[in-house]
Design an enzyme around this catalytic site. Structure first.
Site, PDB file in Angstrom:
ATOM      1  N   GLU A   1      -3.655  -2.998   4.751  1.00  0.00           N
ATOM      2  CA  GLU A   1      -4.004  -3.893   5.928  1.00  0.00           C
ATOM      3  C   GLU A   1      -4.327  -2.886   6.976  1.00  0.00           C
ATOM      4  O   GLU A   1      -5.019  -3.543   8.268  1.00  0.00           O
ATOM      5  CB  GLU A   1      -3.047  -5.051   6.164  1.00  0.00           C
ATOM      6  N   ALA A  36       0.897  -1.265  -0.008  1.00  0.00           N
ATOM      7  CA  ALA A  36       0.072  -0.103   0.168  1.00  0.00           C
ATOM      8  C   ALA A  36       0.841   1.379  -0.064  1.00  0.00           C
ATOM      9  O   ALA A  36       0.605   2.271  -0.648  1.00  0.00           O
ATOM     10  CB  ALA A  36      -0.912  -0.012   1.266  1.00  0.00           C
ATOM     11  N   ASN A  46       4.409  -7.656   4.753  1.00  0.00           N
ATOM     12  CA  ASN A  46       3.813  -9.090   4.124  1.00  0.00           C
ATOM     13  C   ASN A  46       3.523  -9.245   2.849  1.00  0.00           C
ATOM     14  O   ASN A  46       3.450 -10.158   2.240  1.00  0.00           O
ATOM     15  CB  ASN A  46       2.418  -9.024   5.134  1.00  0.00           C
ATOM     16  N   THR A  47       3.512  -7.985   2.134  1.00  0.00           N
ATOM     17  CA  THR A  47       3.418  -7.953   0.761  1.00  0.00           C
ATOM     18  C   THR A  47       4.368  -8.866   0.032  1.00  0.00           C
ATOM     19  O   THR A  47       4.201  -9.990  -0.801  1.00  0.00           O
ATOM     20  CB  THR A  47       3.058  -6.926   0.026  1.00  0.00           C
ATOM     21  N   HIS A  82      -3.254 -12.660   9.250  1.00  0.00           N
ATOM     22  CA  HIS A  82      -3.770 -11.586   8.814  1.00  0.00           C
ATOM     23  C   HIS A  82      -4.985 -10.884   9.544  1.00  0.00           C
ATOM     24  O   HIS A  82      -5.647 -11.652   9.997  1.00  0.00           O
ATOM     25  CB  HIS A  82      -4.443 -11.764   7.324  1.00  0.00           C
ATOM     26  N   ARG A 109      -9.325 -24.388   6.140  1.00  0.00           N
ATOM     27  CA  ARG A 109      -8.326 -23.839   7.321  1.00  0.00           C
ATOM     28  C   ARG A 109      -9.079 -23.342   8.599  1.00  0.00           C
ATOM     29  O   ARG A 109      -8.280 -23.603   9.489  1.00  0.00           O
ATOM     30  CB  ARG A 109      -7.543 -22.743   6.569  1.00  0.00           C
ATOM     31  N   GLU A 119      10.196   3.400   6.339  1.00  0.00           N
ATOM     32  CA  GLU A 119      10.025   2.001   6.717  1.00  0.00           C
ATOM     33  C   GLU A 119      10.677   1.717   7.833  1.00  0.00           C
ATOM     34  O   GLU A 119      11.885   1.589   7.983  1.00  0.00           O
ATOM     35  CB  GLU A 119      10.300   1.084   5.267  1.00  0.00           C
ATOM     36  N   GLY A 177       1.189 -14.499  -1.240  1.00  0.00           N
ATOM     37  CA  GLY A 177       1.292 -15.536  -2.442  1.00  0.00           C
ATOM     38  C   GLY A 177       1.175 -14.787  -3.655  1.00  0.00           C
ATOM     39  O   GLY A 177       1.314 -15.188  -4.788  1.00  0.00           O
ATOM     40  N   ASP A 208       1.469  -0.527  14.482  1.00  0.00           N
ATOM     41  CA  ASP A 208       2.049   0.542  15.016  1.00  0.00           C
ATOM     42  C   ASP A 208       0.823   1.931  14.215  1.00  0.00           C
ATOM     43  O   ASP A 208       0.561   2.781  15.101  1.00  0.00           O
ATOM     44  CB  ASP A 208       3.195   1.126  14.527  1.00  0.00           C
TER      45      ASP A 208
END
Ligand code: ADP
Length: 621
Positions: free
Chosen positions: A587, A134, A161-162, A558, A453, A153, A166, A394
């Site tokens: 996210e 994002a 996580n990106t 997630h 799952r 960053e 997957g 955060d």
């Protein structure tokens, strides 16, 4: 002779030659540093009599789950093969290559990277918090709109996580799907949708009406191409995301956000192409996506494409720089960000136009997940996570501090089967799902091992200590490299034994119960019928030594909740008003996926809303 070889090597290195050398490195101990997935990996390499005899870790920033998958397998393989080019470990490609490259740097086979120290500016038009999907999307968009952009960053490398996700992207896409053939099972699914009652779909009722009209038109036309529409995507978000919490309340996706999301997906697909991304020609269904609208990238990780575009657009990127506070003026508008550098230095960066919150979710912060949890019974605040270290919420906490409304915070997705110690996914021994036998600490089966799952995760959490073991025999153990089995055992990830009784002792479960469980399960396998848990697919019986048991627990994967946004990605406060100057995407936001995110929707989320956030922040004031 050795001296001569060393001399030859030195000459080769001076001439810039790189690559694996069978033997003949210079004796001594040297260190080397190279990039891993989440920052630098530094190793110390010892060479004796021209051969590598030891590789020790000095520093790594990788997440435990990735690191434990790669290390020490790669280091040991380098020593065993006396080569710096060995196989990467599946599931840990960046870390494996990072270890190899760090060793190469230590041995002088390749040059280490030299980095220039950039100075944090006092201000920029747009300040972005977080360098995952994002944040980078917003950064590129804001820079394309003519703004100066600073991105901070907190980790040592971009990606969040990106980078470890997957890489699937859901979009209704006529260009690709109209060239694909419709499956008969999907036609039946569409026909079943015609039977659904809009009254059961809350404010998504009109969406269902529209979809029914589209399906009727499609079926009447006699077309055979793969049907899809943004409205069907919206409907799937509603179906997949509507969940009832432990408090009995039902949560569904925000209709307005989902409208923008599904209708903006195709445009974002094209936008990513415009900055260098390449999609595969056909779509598929990634796990939990509900329809074959998942696009895969043909040219690597989306972070690499976004990072290259951000650098090209002149975005100033600062890693190892964490945002710690949002600066708010007397009118309640956000005007900047306080950041802290690696060496503890604090600085305020003023945002002339806007701040974009893109710091991701909080699945690496179990206490925060537990504080809000409204979905999983018995969630532990020490639960491991599959996430990058930095995903600790955060941005959500900073926004909460200045009065932002949070939504959907009680819902987190769990990965059902990971190492209890560190959340690692690939540190164990098992075969295909149909052949797996799960037993709890009492040595008993408790679930259909082939279930979905969230069913598996819920069932595991109900067991003592939320723990279970995957039991295998030689049919699976025999397919794993013995050196890997030994490493997994030494790392405490796996138990192996020649008898089930001995295995039970190592696992700490009653031997007679385990033997009985395995015998009963073997009979179900032979009968292809499981009267206890309804398993329908089976592998082979578990009866040939050696046997293995891999302890597993669910881990946090997630988080669905976060700051509340409107369709312009403004962050909304607890009075329902826009917080001026503050935008959010990815996210860090709640409301889009509600109780459950469909597989492949995270990338759509950050591309669609990241672009809106970047554009609006650039246009602000
Ligand atoms: P998204 O898909 O929403 O972009 P990611 O997990 O890919 O989520 O990226 C979020 C990024 O934000 C991660 O790289 C994470 O390290 C970073 N981040 C988290 N907290 C902070 C912070 N306080 N300051 C700067 N960056 C942060």
């Amino acid at each position: 002779m050795k001296k001569f070889l060393s001399l030859l090597l030195c000459v080769a290195m001076l001439m810039g030659c790189a690559g694996a050398v069978a033997e003949g490195w210079n004796d001594g101990t040297t260190t080397g540093t190279a990039a891993g997935l989440f920052g630098d990996i530094t190793v110390e390499v010892t060479v004796e009599n021209g051969a590598i005899t030891a590789i020790n870790l000095v520093k790594t920033n990788e997440t435990e789950n990735i690191w434990n998958t790669a290390w020490p397998t790669v280091a040991d393989a380098i020593i065993a093969a006396q080569s710096t080019d060995v196989d990467v470990v599946s599931g840990a490609t960046f870390a494996s290559n990072g270890i190899m490259n760090a060793v190469k740097v230590a041995l002088g086979e390749i040059e280490g990277e030299t980095k220039e120290e950039a100075v944090l500016p006092e201000s920029a038009d747009v300040v972005i918090i977080g360098g995952g999907g994002a944040g980078l999307t917003a950064a590129v968009t804001a820079a394309q709109a003519g703004s100066s952009v600073v991105l901070v960053e907190k980790m040592g490398a971009l990606g969040g996580n990106t980078k470890i996700a997957g890489q699937g992207f859901n979009a209704a896409d006529p260009a690709r799907q109209e060239k694909m053939e419709m499956d008969s099972a999907l036609v039946e699914t569409l026909k079943a949708y015609l039977e659904l009652d809009p009254a059961d779909f809350g404010d998504f009722g009109p969406v269902l009406e529209t979809v029914k009209g589209q399906i009727n038109d499609y079926l009447a036309s006699g077309a055979t191409y793969l049907f899809d529409t943004p409205e069907l995507h919206m409907l799937h978000c509603y179906m997949g995301g509507t969940r009832t919490g432990l408090n009995g309340e039902t949560i569904s996706p925000d209709l307005a956000l989902i409208d923008v999301f599904a209708h903006g997906a195709n445009d974002s697909l094209t936008w990513l192409e415009s900055i260098g991304g390449a999609w595969n020609d056909t779509t598929s269904t990634i796990l939990g996506a509900m329809w074959p609208r998942s696009h895969g990238l043909a040219n690597g990780n989306v972070i690499d494409t976004l990072q290259a575009a951000a650098e090209k657009e002149g975005v100033q990127i600062f890693v190892n720089t964490a945002a710690t506070e949002l600066v708010v003026d007397d009118n309640g508008a956000v005007t900047g960000v306080v950041v802290e550098t690696e060496n503890g230095e604090k600085k305020t960066i003023t945002a002339n136009k806007g701040v974009v919150l893109a710091s991701g979710g909080f699945a690496a912060n179990a206490p925060l997940v537990v504080e809000y949890n409204n979905y999983w019974p018995g969630l532990s605040d020490t639960m491991a996570s599959t996430n990058a270290h930095g995903i600790t919420g955060d941005g959500i906490l900073m926004a909460r501090e200045i009065g932002a409304e949070l939504t959907g915070m009680g819902y987190a997705q769990l990965m059902p089967s990971s190492a209890p110690s560190d959340g690692s996914l690939f540190t164990g021994i098992w075969g295909s799902a149909e052949g797996q036998l799960f037993v709890n600490k009492e040595g008993k089966r408790y679930v259909n091992e082939y279930a979905e799952r969230d069913v598996l995760a819920k069932a595991a959490l109900e067991q003592t200590d939320g723990l279970f073991f995957i039991i295998c025999d030689n049919d699976v153990v025999g397919t794993v490299d013995p050196a890997r089995v030994k490493q997994l055992e030494e790392g405490g990830y796996v138990y192996t034994a020649d008898t089930l009784e001995e295995l039970a002792e190592k696992m700490g479960v009653p031997a007679d119960v385990l033997v009985e469980t395995v015998n009963t399960y073997n009979q179900y396998t032979l009968d292809k019928h499981d009267p206890e848990f309804g398993k329908e697919l089976f592998g082979t019986t578990i009866d040939e030594a050696p046997f293995s048991a891999t302890p597993r627990s669910p881990s946090l994967h997630h988080t669905m909740g976060g700051v509340k946004i409107d369709t312009d990605t403004h962050v909304i406060n607890t009075n329902g008003e826009v917080i001026k100057g503050l935008y959010a995407a990815g996210e860090v936001c709640g409301g889009i996926h509600a109780g459950n995110r469909l597989g492949g929707n995270a990338m759509t989320d950050f591309l669609v809303f990241g672009r809106i956030a970047g554009q609006n922040a650039a246009d602000c004031k």
